[in-house]
Design an enzyme around this catalytic site. Structure first.
Site, PDB file in Angstrom:
ATOM      1  CD  GLU A  79      -2.961  -1.040   0.290  1.00 54.99           C
ATOM      2  OE1 GLU A  79      -3.197   0.065  -0.234  1.00 54.99           O
ATOM      3  OE2 GLU A  79      -3.600  -2.056   0.017  1.00 54.99           O
TER       4      GLU A  79
ATOM      5  CB  CYS B 122      -5.154  14.896  -0.216  1.00 51.13           C
ATOM      6  SG  CYS B 122      -5.022  15.906   1.266  1.00 51.13           S
TER       7      CYS B 122
END
Length: 117
Positions: free
Chosen positions: A30, A64
């Site tokens: 990730e 974000c």
């Protein structure tokens, strides 16, 4: 070791990918920008659900900080998924001027205004 899991920077992820490839190991990476939420066994599941719900849906993916992935420890996985599914099913969607989790991102005039620019 058959599998390596890592959450972090792309730079470190590349190194891990290279090493695991050399040793024929599986890598679950990730990397930068995936915005993972990691839920450990001692997590307050109600708070985790609230955070996941808002971060995943409340910002309509326009920030974000929008949630990309939830990584849940196996010991609390089923309990978290059950609570999260219930929260998603009961979340109020509608007029953003009201008490809702999310609403439309466009107004009636948005398509016209977008086409003219």
């Amino acid at each position: 070791m058959q599998k390596v899991g890592f959450t972090g920077s792309s730079e470190v992820g590349r190194k891990i990918g290279e090493l695991t490839g050399r040793h024929l190991q599986s890598a679950c990476l990730e990397l930068g920008g995936k915005n993972p939420m990691v839920i450990m066994p001692d997590a307050d599941l109600d708070l985790a659900v609230e955070g996941a719900l808002f971060s995943g849906f409340g910002t309509a993916g326009q920030r974000c900080t929008s949630l990309g992935t939830v990584i849940v420890h196996e010991s609390v996985h089923d309990a978290f998924v059950e609570r999260f599914a219930r929260a998603v099913e009961t979340a109020r969607i509608g007029d953003p001027g009201q008490d809702v989790l999310a609403g439309p991102c466009w107004t009636a005039s948005s398509p016209t205004g977008t086409r003219s620019t």
